[in-house]
Design an enzyme around this catalytic site. Sequence first.
Site, PDB file in Angstrom:
ATOM      1  N   ARG A 204      -5.893 -35.529 -31.803  1.00 20.46           N
ATOM      2  CA  ARG A 204      -5.206 -34.982 -30.648  1.00 20.46           C
ATOM      3  C   ARG A 204      -3.759 -34.665 -31.038  1.00 20.46           C
ATOM      4  O   ARG A 204      -3.104 -35.459 -31.719  1.00 20.46           O
ATOM      5  CB  ARG A 204      -5.218 -35.974 -29.476  1.00 20.46           C
ATOM      6  CG  ARG A 204      -6.588 -36.497 -29.113  1.00 20.46           C
ATOM      7  CD  ARG A 204      -7.512 -35.424 -28.596  1.00 20.46           C
ATOM      8  NE  ARG A 204      -7.157 -34.995 -27.239  1.00 20.46           N
ATOM      9  CZ  ARG A 204      -7.768 -34.007 -26.594  1.00 20.46           C
ATOM     10  NH1 ARG A 204      -8.728 -33.330 -27.189  1.00 20.46           N
ATOM     11  NH2 ARG A 204      -7.396 -33.693 -25.370  1.00 20.46           N
TER      12      ARG A 204
ATOM     13  N   ASP B 113      -5.550 -28.899 -37.096  1.00 22.36           N
ATOM     14  CA  ASP B 113      -6.513 -28.220 -36.221  1.00 22.36           C
ATOM     15  C   ASP B 113      -6.132 -28.368 -34.750  1.00 22.36           C
ATOM     16  O   ASP B 113      -6.655 -27.645 -33.907  1.00 22.36           O
ATOM     17  CB  ASP B 113      -7.920 -28.784 -36.461  1.00 22.36           C
ATOM     18  CG  ASP B 113      -8.997 -28.017 -35.711  1.00 22.36           C
ATOM     19  OD1 ASP B 113      -9.099 -26.789 -35.919  1.00 22.36           O
ATOM     20  OD2 ASP B 113      -9.732 -28.639 -34.914  1.00 22.36           O
TER      21      ASP B 113
ATOM     22  N   GLU C 174      -1.504 -25.432 -27.035  1.00 21.45           N
ATOM     23  CA  GLU C 174      -2.553 -24.542 -27.551  1.00 21.45           C
ATOM     24  C   GLU C 174      -2.870 -23.472 -26.514  1.00 21.45           C
ATOM     25  O   GLU C 174      -2.962 -23.787 -25.327  1.00 21.45           O
ATOM     26  CB  GLU C 174      -3.811 -25.353 -27.885  1.00 21.45           C
ATOM     27  CG  GLU C 174      -3.601 -26.344 -29.011  1.00 21.45           C
ATOM     28  CD  GLU C 174      -4.864 -27.146 -29.337  1.00 21.45           C
ATOM     29  OE1 GLU C 174      -5.919 -26.894 -28.709  1.00 21.45           O
ATOM     30  OE2 GLU C 174      -4.793 -28.016 -30.203  1.00 21.45           O
TER      31      GLU C 174
ATOM     32  N   HIS D 271      -8.118 -25.081 -33.553  1.00 24.10           N
ATOM     33  CA  HIS D 271      -8.897 -26.095 -32.834  1.00 24.10           C
ATOM     34  C   HIS D 271     -10.389 -25.747 -32.836  1.00 24.10           C
ATOM     35  O   HIS D 271     -11.072 -25.826 -31.807  1.00 24.10           O
ATOM     36  CB  HIS D 271      -8.395 -26.255 -31.395  1.00 24.10           C
ATOM     37  CG  HIS D 271      -8.692 -27.609 -30.821  1.00 24.10           C
ATOM     38  ND1 HIS D 271      -7.918 -28.204 -29.852  1.00 24.10           N
ATOM     39  CD2 HIS D 271      -9.699 -28.496 -31.073  1.00 24.10           C
ATOM     40  CE1 HIS D 271      -8.411 -29.391 -29.536  1.00 24.10           C
ATOM     41  NE2 HIS D 271      -9.504 -29.584 -30.262  1.00 24.10           N
TER      42      HIS D 271
END
Length: 317
Positions: free
Chosen positions: A228, A252, A257, A276
Amino acid sequence: MKVLSLQKLSSDDEELLKKAGTVEYLYVPASEITEDTLDGVDVILGYDNKITDLLTSNDSVKWVQAWSAGVDQLPQQLFKEKHISLTNASGAMVPGLAEQILGEMITWDRHLQHAFISQQKHTWNELQTSRYQELADKTLLLLGVGHIGQQVAKLAAAFGMRIIGVRHSSKPAPNVDQIYSMDQMMDIAAQADFVLNTLPVTTQTKDVINEKFFAQMKKSAVYINYGRGKTNNEDDLVKALQNGQIAGAIMDVFKEEPLPSSSTFWQLGNVLLTPHTGGDTALYNHRVVEIAARNIRHMAADEIVPVENVVDLGQGY
């Protein structure tokens, strides 16, 4: 048992649910759900914040099966007050996610990113032989030894890596040579060539990976976050990458985001970045349905209490 899915499932997955127990199944997208839609519903597959207000006046829903492993974005306090069980999708993305993590580590050590760029430019670009590394005999530190960490450990062990892990419990894990407590995290950071962060977001883990941690890492080490974005301090990470405190990062997940085009991460040559997609797989929906079906299969006839992937609403994961 009335099951409402916010996800459009395949006919095979619908049958899987129906065969797991006495299930009345219906699919309604979140945008079309009303108070009447939820009336009599026992289980919700998936979640959307659009239905949070509707749940406050609903007394039938007893269980929500989240469609993601992370559930910090869900109204857990409401679930707690309404006595709604919450299960996550932990494990559904694990095989593909672990393969992508190992692929990124190999890409880093074998400089495959440079080969891809050279191919696009039609350039035969050989680096110095000494720059090509191997995973064998390197140390991988797992921050979090759950489903993801254990699958990565299994694959990394096959490459001859030494694997150490940090977790809240002292329980051993397959292929992990040594388990340490969270309190020991700073003390062992210097052992690692790769640090993989898959920690959940809790009040204890927000920004837990910060300048103090990066200062303990080897200058040749690589930090990886497939957990996370909120668990690491991104400003501290950028500084560590710019100042050569660590060799690089494989990212990632991010706090914001999609990652803004103005983010410094785009400009850093020592970062491998993916949007992600680590958990994306064509088999994802099916695996989440399997989790739900197993829970239904193991329930007593007169109660709706899941036993697998249950989120501790006190801990938040």
